[in-house]
Each structure stands twice: as C-alpha cells, then as structure tokens.
Design an enzyme around this catalytic site. Sequence first.
Site, PDB file in Angstrom:
ATOM      1  N   ASP A  67       0.822  -1.214   0.000  1.00  0.00           N
ATOM      2  CA  ASP A  67       0.000   0.000   0.000  1.00  0.00           C
ATOM      3  C   ASP A  67       0.856   1.265   0.000  1.00  0.00           C
ATOM      4  OD1 ASP A  67       0.767   0.095   2.660  1.00  0.00           O
ATOM      5  OD2 ASP A  67      -0.980  -1.089   3.256  1.00  0.00           O
ATOM      6  N   LYS A 122      -4.961   3.247  -0.934  1.00  0.00           N
ATOM      7  CA  LYS A 122      -5.954   4.166  -1.488  1.00  0.00           C
ATOM      8  C   LYS A 122      -5.503   4.617  -2.864  1.00  0.00           C
ATOM      9  CE  LYS A 122      -7.665   6.159   2.799  1.00  0.00           C
ATOM     10  NZ  LYS A 122      -6.679   5.813   3.823  1.00  0.00           N
ATOM     11  N   MET A 179       0.231   9.410  12.924  1.00  0.00           N
ATOM     12  CA  MET A 179      -1.014   9.899  12.309  1.00  0.00           C
ATOM     13  C   MET A 179      -1.572  11.104  13.059  1.00  0.00           C
ATOM     14  SD  MET A 179      -2.809   6.224  11.503  1.00  0.00           S
ATOM     15  CE  MET A 179      -2.170   5.366  12.917  1.00  0.00           C
TER      16      MET A 179
HETATM   17  N1  SAH Z   1       3.146   0.406  10.884  1.00  0.00           N
HETATM   18  C1  SAH Z   1       3.713   1.716  10.655  1.00  0.00           C
HETATM   19  C2  SAH Z   1       2.767   2.837  11.035  1.00  0.00           C
HETATM   20  C3  SAH Z   1       1.540   2.894  10.212  1.00  0.00           C
HETATM   21  S1  SAH Z   1       0.503   4.230  10.675  1.00  0.00           S
HETATM   22  C4  SAH Z   1       5.037   1.827  11.407  1.00  0.00           C
HETATM   23  O1  SAH Z   1       5.369   0.967  12.215  1.00  0.00           O
HETATM   24  O2  SAH Z   1       5.751   2.804  11.167  1.00  0.00           O
HETATM   25  C5  SAH Z   1       0.986   5.467   9.533  1.00  0.00           C
HETATM   26  C6  SAH Z   1       1.706   6.589  10.218  1.00  0.00           C
HETATM   27  O3  SAH Z   1       3.040   6.234  10.475  1.00  0.00           O
HETATM   28  C7  SAH Z   1       1.783   7.859   9.405  1.00  0.00           C
HETATM   29  O4  SAH Z   1       0.614   8.616   9.497  1.00  0.00           O
HETATM   30  C8  SAH Z   1       2.944   8.555  10.074  1.00  0.00           C
HETATM   31  O5  SAH Z   1       2.561   9.164  11.283  1.00  0.00           O
HETATM   32  C9  SAH Z   1       3.848   7.388  10.433  1.00  0.00           C
HETATM   33  N2  SAH Z   1       4.902   7.176   9.428  1.00  0.00           N
HETATM   34  C10 SAH Z   1       5.082   6.116   8.636  1.00  0.00           C
HETATM   35  N3  SAH Z   1       6.174   6.269   7.879  1.00  0.00           N
HETATM   36  C11 SAH Z   1       6.711   7.454   8.213  1.00  0.00           C
HETATM   37  C12 SAH Z   1       7.857   8.185   7.798  1.00  0.00           C
HETATM   38  N4  SAH Z   1       8.682   7.701   6.866  1.00  0.00           N
HETATM   39  N5  SAH Z   1       8.090   9.387   8.357  1.00  0.00           N
HETATM   40  C13 SAH Z   1       7.284   9.875   9.313  1.00  0.00           C
HETATM   41  N6  SAH Z   1       6.194   9.243   9.733  1.00  0.00           N
HETATM   42  C14 SAH Z   1       5.913   8.044   9.212  1.00  0.00           C
END
Ligand code: SAH
Length: 476
Positions: free
Chosen positions: A248, A270, A383
Amino acid sequence: MDYFPIFLKLRDRPCLLVGGGETALRKARLLLDAGAVLTVVAPDLGPGLAELAARGQLRHLAETFASRHVEHMRLVVAASGQPALDRLVAEAAEAADIWVNVVDDPQTSSYITPSIIDRSPLVIALSTGGGAPVLARMLRERLESLIPAGWGRVADFARLMRQRVSARIANSDARRAFWESVLAGPIAEDLVAGNLERAEAQLTERLANADDVPRGAVYLVGAGPGNPDLLTFRALHLMQQADVVLYDNLVADVMVNWVRRDAERIYVGKTRANHTLSQEEINLLMVRLARDGKRVVRLKGGDPFIFGRGGEEIATLAQHGIPFEVVPGVTAASGAAAYAGIPLTHRDYAQSVTFVTGHRQDGSIDLDWPMLCRPRQTVVVYMGVATAPALCEAFIRHGRAADCPVAVVERATTVDQRVLVSTLADLPDKLAAVQIRSPSLIIVGEVVQLAAQLGWFDPRAGGDPATIGGSSRGTF
Ligand code: SAH
C-alpha cells in the site's frame, strides 16, 4: 534501461573480428569460448592470434577491411584500435543490420559487452551502460567473492535434473518451492564441495517424498519507514520468493521492484479514484490466495504490529488455518528518531517512550492524557499531524510545559526527510505556515532538544554522514 541484456548463442555461427593486436586477441578468446566460427581480418596478426590461426581455431584474412567482410556474419567486433577503421567497420555492419561492438566506444557500437563472471553454465553479466567501467569491475570483484566457484556445478546439476523434477512435480508453484529448498540446502552444499553422487542420492530421496500440491502461506512483512536500506534480510528474502505481493501507500516503489520479477503485485492502498479495498476484503483476499497455494507477502510500512492492523490481518488467517509468519520492520518512530538525531530515551531526559495515534475516533482524540503528561517521558504520535493543534493544546492542558520541545519529522529516513523543531505552544502556528506532507509523525519531549546537536542525516547527500556540510540539513 538503455540496453537490453541477452545471452547470445554463438556456437557454430560466423562472427567477424577486425584487428590483429592484443585487444583483438582478448575478444577472439571470448568469442571462441562461446563456440563462434571466427574470421579475423587484419593485415598482420600478433603472436597470440597467429598461434590460434596456426592451430586452425580461426580463419585469418590478411587483408585490409572491406564492407563485404561483414556479409553473412552474425556478430561483428571492431578491435583494430584505429578509430577511423573501427568506425568504418561499425558503419558496414550497421548498414547490413548486424550487431557490432567497437571496443571501448559505446557511442559507435550497437551493442556493448558486459563484465562477466563465468561459472559456466552459470554466467553473470554486469553492465553500467558503458559509462562506469571501474564501478562494474568493483561490483564484479564483490560478486566473484560472493559466488563460490562450485556454483557452476550447482547450475549444471539443476539443468541435468530439471526434466526429472518437472516430470514428478507438475504444479509450477510447488516445483519452484522444491527447487528453492534444494538450492538453499545441503544438496547445493554437497555440489559446491564436489560430492555429486551424494547430492543426486539426496535429490532422488527428496523427490520421492515431494509434495505436488503447493503449500500457500502468508508473510506479514514490515517494510520499514521508507528507506530501502532499512529493510531486513528476511524481508528481502521473502519478497524474492513470493508469488504475490500486496502493498500500500507507505511502501516505497523501489522496494516493490525488489519483488521477484514474475510475482503478481497487488496494490491495496488508497487510489486517486478511491477504490480502496476494505480491511476485511484484504484479509479475505490473503486467505483466498494462500488457499490457491500462493506464497503471499503482505508488505506493510514500518512494523506490521505498530498501528498497522497486522494483528487483525493474521487473526483472520489463523481462523482459516492458513500458515503465517510476521517479519518485524523498523517502525516510523525508530526511523524518525534515528535520522533526526533524537534518542527516544536518554538518561537525563526520558526514561520511557510511548507510541500513540493522534487519529480521531468519533471526533475526539481518545488518549490517556494524565499518563502521557507524566514527566521524563517521550511521546511519539503517529497519524497526528492533522490533529496537531488539538494535541498540543491537550498536552499543555494536562500539565506538560508549554515550552516542552516538539519535533515533526516528515518522510523520515528518505531523501525527502524534513524536521521541524518547535514547542508545544508554538507548533500550531508554525504548522499553519508550512505545508506538511505525508507521512509525518510528532515527537514530544525533552529529548527533542538533542536534535540540534545529534542530527547527522543530510537528505541531500543521500544520507552519507561523511558529506555533511552547511546548516540546513533537511530542516524547515
Ligand atoms: N506500521 C507503521 C505505522 C503505520 S501508521 C510503522 O510501524 O511505522 C501510519 C503513520 O506512520 C503515518 O501517518 C505517520 O505518522 C507514520 N509514518 C510512517 N512512515 C513514516 C515516515 N517515513 N516518516 C514519518 N512518519 C511516518
């Protein structure tokens, strides 16, 4: 891709080499190795070529090159070392629609020759498009040391046994799984060591017990925060074996390209048209694919068990009796912290760290505020950029200092990373003045002040700390 890689069958096919010196000799040896019927056009031959001619391994025409020499040839190599003559050869070949290489002149050539690692029948050809021969040589050295000489025997064995295995295991997915287990296990080791008989005996036994029905499984794999270097070996290994990959938005395109070439790739994020699969649909899709015998990799951004709904996905698999495995990934908080120079815990500033989501549920941010506002603690909000003003206000209202430092890390760990450092009181105004892109997260706590001192990552330098200079290292 500027050049299309292929392996030519030159055995018993006429090839022309123009030139009689050392360079021509090297090319002649390669062409002869591949079984070409070689004609060499040159008024004089150096000692090496003269010897090959004397042994009847090539036909020598002691003439000046003329266009008629290219007639009926399959391949032409211009190696006279005289630019004007080599160009003439290239023009004649080109006019006759014959592939031609001018040594060390990719511009004039219609094909270029790669750097080769020869463990026949295993051959690795490597090209930098003619532009960086030194890099090609360095990579070749690395590959040489990585691939033991005995791997030629492994390739030979696989070729010999191919028919037998195909006759016994009809299903192609099951067959691929069989070969993967053979080539990664003791049989391959025996072959490398030269124990051919034992290898064959083992294969015969394995084949007798082989399963003709492919066994599907699902691998829930964390792809890390976006920088492909942060992928785990296990993730890469599974991606290269998968039959189907579901991915995704958070998974970078470059990583999807590391998936086995003929694997099916299904985008389940999406889309602009908003044809999103619901979580339930994704869960059931995985069940169906695994039931069809596919090895499914479900690639998820960061770590699958941190705000990734990974638990729900495998619960469905467990209910349906589908075998699964979970591969952890670098979660965004770890990635952002490391690449922004913000240690999430620190003896002087924070004894614990808490990950929360700032996503609203039913319009309110439902968090345990008294717990989050206890001192000496770092809070990472996933998020949370959309609700940042409300979050800052709530932190202050529940007792965190208004001047408590806060960082917003955008696209952490990637070449697009930007870091905005502020305080709980000032962040809402600062955010109003800039456009924050997705994905971003917020780090709240005293540790954030260390970013000024410990930030090392310079996105413009592609992350190499040795090249850091200047002051604006991906800051706002
Ligand atoms: N499973 C993922 C999180 C999914 S929720 C993990 O462990 O990182 C999605 C959120 O993760 C985004 O809205 C953002 O807040 C954060 N996120 C994911 N990748 C990111 C990145 N490269 N830089 C900053 N925030 C990130």
